[in-house]
Design a protein around this motif. Structure first.
Motif, PDB file in Angstrom:
ATOM      1  N   MET A  96       0.825  -1.203   0.000  1.00 12.76           N
ATOM      2  CA  MET A  96       0.000   0.000   0.000  1.00 12.76           C
ATOM      3  C   MET A  96       0.861   1.256   0.000  1.00 12.76           C
ATOM      4  O   MET A  96       0.554   2.252  -0.671  1.00 12.76           O
ATOM      5  N   GLY A  97       1.955   1.215   0.767  1.00 12.76           N
ATOM      6  CA  GLY A  97       2.858   2.358   0.774  1.00 12.76           C
ATOM      7  C   GLY A  97       3.465   2.595  -0.594  1.00 12.76           C
ATOM      8  O   GLY A  97       3.604   3.746  -1.037  1.00 12.76           O
ATOM      9  N   PHE A  98       3.814   1.515  -1.274  1.00 13.72           N
ATOM     10  CA  PHE A  98       4.370   1.631  -2.619  1.00 13.72           C
ATOM     11  C   PHE A  98       3.347   2.250  -3.576  1.00 13.72           C
ATOM     12  O   PHE A  98       3.659   3.128  -4.378  1.00 13.72           O
ATOM     13  N   LYS A  99       2.082   1.785  -3.460  1.00 13.13           N
ATOM     14  CA  LYS A  99       1.032   2.326  -4.325  1.00 13.13           C
ATOM     15  C   LYS A  99       0.803   3.815  -4.031  1.00 13.13           C
ATOM     16  O   LYS A  99       0.633   4.630  -4.937  1.00 13.13           O
ATOM     17  N   ALA A 112       3.618   5.800  -5.353  1.00 13.05           N
ATOM     18  CA  ALA A 112       3.558   5.826  -6.824  1.00 13.05           C
ATOM     19  C   ALA A 112       2.527   6.843  -7.302  1.00 13.05           C
ATOM     20  O   ALA A 112       2.761   7.580  -8.268  1.00 13.05           O
ATOM     21  N   ILE A 113       1.385   6.893  -6.606  1.00 12.07           N
ATOM     22  CA  ILE A 113       0.338   7.843  -6.988  1.00 12.07           C
ATOM     23  C   ILE A 113       0.808   9.273  -6.766  1.00 12.07           C
ATOM     24  O   ILE A 113       0.602  10.161  -7.602  1.00 12.07           O
ATOM     25  N   LEU A 114       1.448   9.539  -5.600  1.00 11.21           N
ATOM     26  CA  LEU A 114       1.954  10.883  -5.321  1.00 11.21           C
ATOM     27  C   LEU A 114       3.037  11.287  -6.314  1.00 11.21           C
ATOM     28  O   LEU A 114       3.086  12.441  -6.769  1.00 11.21           O
ATOM     29  N   ASN A 115       3.925  10.340  -6.662  1.00  5.30           N
ATOM     30  CA  ASN A 115       4.974  10.643  -7.643  1.00  5.30           C
ATOM     31  C   ASN A 115       4.376  10.966  -9.001  1.00  5.30           C
ATOM     32  O   ASN A 115       4.831  11.882  -9.703  1.00  5.30           O
ATOM     33  N   GLU A 116       3.345  10.169  -9.378  1.00  6.54           N
ATOM     34  CA  GLU A 116       2.695  10.430 -10.665  1.00  6.54           C
ATOM     35  C   GLU A 116       2.042  11.807 -10.668  1.00  6.54           C
ATOM     36  O   GLU A 116       2.136  12.556 -11.639  1.00  6.54           O
ATOM     37  N   LYS A 117       1.393  12.149  -9.532  1.00  9.72           N
ATOM     38  CA  LYS A 117       0.750  13.449  -9.410  1.00  9.72           C
ATOM     39  C   LYS A 117       1.774  14.570  -9.517  1.00  9.72           C
ATOM     40  O   LYS A 117       1.561  15.571 -10.215  1.00  9.72           O
ATOM     41  N   PRO A 126      -6.469  18.302  -8.598  1.00  8.48           N
ATOM     42  CA  PRO A 126      -7.209  18.045  -7.362  1.00  8.48           C
ATOM     43  C   PRO A 126      -6.274  17.643  -6.227  1.00  8.48           C
ATOM     44  O   PRO A 126      -5.213  17.064  -6.448  1.00  8.48           O
ATOM     45  N   HIS A 127      -6.689  18.022  -4.996  1.00  9.70           N
ATOM     46  CA  HIS A 127      -5.965  17.551  -3.820  1.00  9.70           C
ATOM     47  C   HIS A 127      -6.252  16.063  -3.628  1.00  9.70           C
ATOM     48  O   HIS A 127      -7.372  15.592  -3.874  1.00  9.70           O
ATOM     49  N   ILE A 128      -5.272  15.341  -3.198  1.00 12.71           N
ATOM     50  CA  ILE A 128      -5.444  13.917  -2.901  1.00 12.71           C
ATOM     51  C   ILE A 128      -5.689  13.769  -1.407  1.00 12.71           C
ATOM     52  O   ILE A 128      -4.881  14.189  -0.590  1.00 12.71           O
ATOM     53  N   LYS A 129      -6.848  13.238  -1.066  1.00 15.54           N
ATOM     54  CA  LYS A 129      -7.146  12.940   0.324  1.00 15.54           C
ATOM     55  C   LYS A 129      -6.934  11.451   0.558  1.00 15.54           C
ATOM     56  O   LYS A 129      -7.521  10.625  -0.137  1.00 15.54           O
ATOM     57  N   VAL A 130      -6.111  11.136   1.495  1.00 21.23           N
ATOM     58  CA  VAL A 130      -5.738   9.742   1.744  1.00 21.23           C
ATOM     59  C   VAL A 130      -6.318   9.294   3.082  1.00 21.23           C
ATOM     60  O   VAL A 130      -6.161   9.982   4.095  1.00 21.23           O
ATOM     61  N   LYS A 131      -6.994   8.189   3.057  1.00 19.65           N
ATOM     62  CA  LYS A 131      -7.426   7.566   4.305  1.00 19.65           C
ATOM     63  C   LYS A 131      -6.411   6.473   4.619  1.00 19.65           C
ATOM     64  O   LYS A 131      -6.394   5.416   4.023  1.00 19.65           O
ATOM     65  N   PHE A 132      -5.530   6.792   5.574  1.00 20.07           N
ATOM     66  CA  PHE A 132      -4.450   5.886   5.872  1.00 20.07           C
ATOM     67  C   PHE A 132      -4.978   4.606   6.530  1.00 20.07           C
ATOM     68  O   PHE A 132      -6.001   4.617   7.217  1.00 20.07           O
ATOM     69  N   PRO A 133      -4.271   3.518   6.300  1.00 17.23           N
ATOM     70  CA  PRO A 133      -4.663   2.267   6.944  1.00 17.23           C
ATOM     71  C   PRO A 133      -4.490   2.372   8.465  1.00 17.23           C
ATOM     72  O   PRO A 133      -3.627   3.098   8.958  1.00 17.23           O
ATOM     73  N   ILE A 134      -5.319   1.691   9.184  1.00 15.12           N
ATOM     74  CA  ILE A 134      -5.265   1.670  10.660  1.00 15.12           C
ATOM     75  C   ILE A 134      -5.068   0.241  11.137  1.00 15.12           C
ATOM     76  O   ILE A 134      -5.773  -0.678  10.690  1.00 15.12           O
ATOM     77  N   PHE A 135      -4.122   0.089  12.000  1.00 12.80           N
ATOM     78  CA  PHE A 135      -3.902  -1.227  12.574  1.00 12.80           C
ATOM     79  C   PHE A 135      -4.750  -1.376  13.846  1.00 12.80           C
ATOM     80  O   PHE A 135      -4.683  -0.551  14.753  1.00 12.80           O
ATOM     81  N   SER A 158      -6.508  -1.803   7.580  1.00 13.08           N
ATOM     82  CA  SER A 158      -7.473  -1.266   6.624  1.00 13.08           C
ATOM     83  C   SER A 158      -6.788  -0.972   5.299  1.00 13.08           C
ATOM     84  O   SER A 158      -5.582  -0.735   5.233  1.00 13.08           O
ATOM     85  N   SER A 159      -7.569  -0.948   4.260  1.00 12.76           N
ATOM     86  CA  SER A 159      -7.008  -0.714   2.925  1.00 12.76           C
ATOM     87  C   SER A 159      -6.711   0.775   2.731  1.00 12.76           C
ATOM     88  O   SER A 159      -7.271   1.644   3.399  1.00 12.76           O
ATOM     89  N   LEU A 160      -5.814   1.044   1.800  1.00 15.26           N
ATOM     90  CA  LEU A 160      -5.458   2.411   1.450  1.00 15.26           C
ATOM     91  C   LEU A 160      -6.520   2.945   0.494  1.00 15.26           C
ATOM     92  O   LEU A 160      -6.912   2.272  -0.464  1.00 15.26           O
ATOM     93  N   SER A 161      -7.012   4.159   0.744  1.00 18.31           N
ATOM     94  CA  SER A 161      -8.039   4.731  -0.133  1.00 18.31           C
ATOM     95  C   SER A 161      -7.674   6.166  -0.466  1.00 18.31           C
ATOM     96  O   SER A 161      -6.985   6.853   0.289  1.00 18.31           O
ATOM     97  N   PHE A 162      -8.131   6.626  -1.626  1.00 18.91           N
ATOM     98  CA  PHE A 162      -7.846   7.977  -2.101  1.00 18.91           C
ATOM     99  C   PHE A 162      -9.145   8.644  -2.521  1.00 18.91           C
ATOM    100  O   PHE A 162     -10.029   8.013  -3.096  1.00 18.91           O
ATOM    101  N   THR A 163      -9.260   9.922  -2.227  1.00 21.17           N
ATOM    102  CA  THR A 163     -10.328  10.747  -2.789  1.00 21.17           C
ATOM    103  C   THR A 163      -9.699  12.032  -3.301  1.00 21.17           C
ATOM    104  O   THR A 163      -8.637  12.449  -2.846  1.00 21.17           O
TER     105      THR A 163
END
Length: 559
Positions: free
Chosen positions: A178-181, A184-189, A234-243, A261-266
């Motif tokens: 998830m961290g890699f993804k 990768a998304i932030l780098n692409e942005k 657009p701003h990327i809103k990240v819902k970080f995973p919670i242990f 929890s899974s990594l999610s973006f809005t």
């Protein structure tokens, strides 16, 4: 003056290359001495404009007509958007078209270039830099957050000993993935923004080059990319995973260890609020013209025309008494047509920030968005009838609706109601009751402006729905009773409303002070209004079925 240094600045004659050039032909771009200039102007096959060498480049470079090579273009055809010569203006190809002096068209385009340069340098580029900075902060926060979770996983794993090592490895792998993804998304942005920044920088350089150019062909073919660049990333809103650790149970270690929890973006669209410097003057402040004039008339095929909305600067959506919504260009050519789903005539039309058509339908009580040719219902009312609609700077829809006894304005974030405006602070209705005509527009300061024909007033409330003022006409007038129909606001915060019975337009400032009429353009039953990105006004004439494009601002003065 040092004679040695001054000698180095002497310009030699282009023709003889021996004598000092004291004159210059701005048409042929030649430096000439006094002896050679006589021979030069004797060539009557060309036009010549000889000026002192110190005034070199002061004469506009009028282009040669593409159809009449012996003539220079001195006019600009508004409909065809091309330079033409006097002979072309009387041709069948340009019959019925509107012509303006080519120098005026040149200056108008220079004005657009200056405003684009100001917006790029002062507002758009800084916003992109701000967004890049926020991504760097997100990266730091992401690393800290993921490190914190990794530590929690290890500590919990040590308490459960060797039995859960495999489970730890599995969850750690999920977290790393998830961290890699995320990275990768932030780098692409970040890469996408860097690419756009490069384009902005190049665009600025191109504009500066054009501003220094006297090449009319080059300048008049400039196409503004401001609308494209205003679509901020657009701003990327990240819902970080919670242990979430669970109580250790040796028999069910894999189940009770915990979950990740899974990594999610809005994404969240960026818009400039009314408090930003953009509201100070995203456009150069321009005075109103003493005599507004008609740029062109679009001959639409309607017996009765009601609504008009700008799709682009050269395209408008229109609707009348039938069930068709039609898209015309400035030449009056029909480009597209949409039939309402219910088969009833639309109550109103508007265009979203993204360029999608919006219309209301009082027959099935719906508000619909049209993307290409696909009609999507976004709002369906019960007990209320949607009348008129406008799209706001934030992307919301403002809808005027009534139920025969009451009228209110409702704000929708897509399909969700987020605000209702109906009463003033004393609990009295802001708007007249019943299904009388009302139009709506959002101003640049986020005021909500409604034209209420039954109340014979323009009612303006602020973003929170608090009454700011009611405009019922100027203090004194020689015209008849105020009859407001269409309403629109421009980039300077001015409010324009169509006075149907008096065949004119009222212009107010954003505080409701009357500024002037547009009463010299021979309007016949002005109804719907809209403005393009250059603050040209489009007026839908109910009686003629035509749309008139009117210029009412002067060009910005050059500093």
């Amino acid at each position: 003056m040092d004679p040695l240094n001054s000698a180095q600045d002497v310009v030699l004659c282009t023709n003889c290359t021996n004598s000092a050039a004291l004159l210059h032909c701005d048409i042929c771009h030649l430096d000439l001495c006094e002896d050679c200039v006589i021979q030069h102007i004797s060539d009557i096959s060309k036009d010549h404009k000889v000026v002192p060498i110190t005034q070199k480049g002061s004469t506009p470079d009028y282009p040669i007509c593409l159809k009449h090579s012996a003539r220079r273009c001195q006019l600009h055809c508004v409909q065809c958007d091309i330079p033409i010569c006097v002979q072309c203006s009387s041709s069948k190809e340009h019959k019925g078209h509107t012509f303006v002096d080519i120098k005026r068209a040149f200056e108008s385009k220079k004005d657009i270039l200056e405003r684009d340069l100001q917006e790029l340098e002062k507002y758009i580029r800084p916003k992109y830099l701000e967004t890049v900075s926020s991504i760097l902060v997100q990266k730091t926060d992401m690393i800290k957050h993921f490190q914190k979770i990794a530590t929690a996983l290890i500590e919990h794993g040590e308490a459960i000993q060797n039995e859960i090592n495999n489970t730890i490895k599995l969850l750690k792998s999920d977290l790393d993935e998830m961290g890699f993804k995320h990275l990768a998304i932030l780098n692409e942005k970040e890469d996408n923004i860097s690419q756009t920044m490069s384009e902005i920088t190049q665009n600025i350089a191109d504009i500066k080059k054009l501003l220094e150019s006297n090449d009319i062909c080059l300048v008049t073919t400039y196409k503004s990319r401001i609308a494209e660049f205003w679509k901020l990333p657009p701003h990327i809103k990240v819902k970080f995973p919670i242990f979430s650790p669970q109580k250790i149970d040796r028999d069910q270690i894999s189940q009770c260890f915990g979950t990740l929890s899974s990594l999610s973006f809005t994404t969240e669209d960026q818009v400039f609020s009314s408090e930003t410097p953009e509201t100070e003057s995203s456009h150069l402040e321009r005075p109103l013209m003493n005599e507004p004039f008609i740029i062109t008339t679009i001959k639409c095929k309607y017996n009765s025309l009601f609504h008009v909305a700008c799709q682009e600067d050269d395209k408008v959506w229109t609707s009348g008494q039938d069930n068709m919504i039609k898209l015309y260009n400035l030449q009056g050519e029909l480009l597209n047509s949409i039939q309402t789903k219910s088969g009833s005539r639309p109550g109103d039309v508007s265009v979203t920030n993204g360029g999608d058509l919006v219309y209301t339908d009082d027959k099935d009580k719906s508000v619909n968005i049209v993307n290409n040719t696909k009609i999507q219902e976004v709002i369906r009312l019960r007990g209320w009838i949607p009348r008129n609609v406008c799209s706001t700077t934030s992307g919301d829809l403002l809808v005027i609706m009534d139920n025969k006894q009451n009228t209110k304005v409702v704000r929708y974030s897509y399909s969700t109601e987020s605000q209702s405006i109906q009463f003033n602070d004393k609990g009295q209705p802001l708007y007249s009751s019943g299904g009388y005509i009302k139009y709506i527009s959002e101003n640049k300061n986020l005021d909500i402006c409604v034209s209420d024909v039954q109340a014979r007033a323009v009612v303006v409330v602020n973003r929170a729905g608090k009454l700011r003022f009611r405009y019922t006409g100027p203090p004194s007038t020689t015209y008849g009773s105020f009859c407001p129909i269409g309403i629109v606001t421009d980039s300077h915060g001015r409010i324009l409303t169509a006075d149907y019975t008096n065949d004119l337009i009222h212009i107010l400032d954003q505080d409701g002070q009357f500024l002037r009429y547009i009463d010299n353009c021979h309007l016949q039953g002005p109804w719907g209004l809209c403005v393009d990105t250059n603050d040209n006004l489009f007026v839908a004439e109910h009686k003629t079925g035509e749309v008139k494009k009117i210029q009412y601002y002067m060009l910005a003065e050059k500093s």
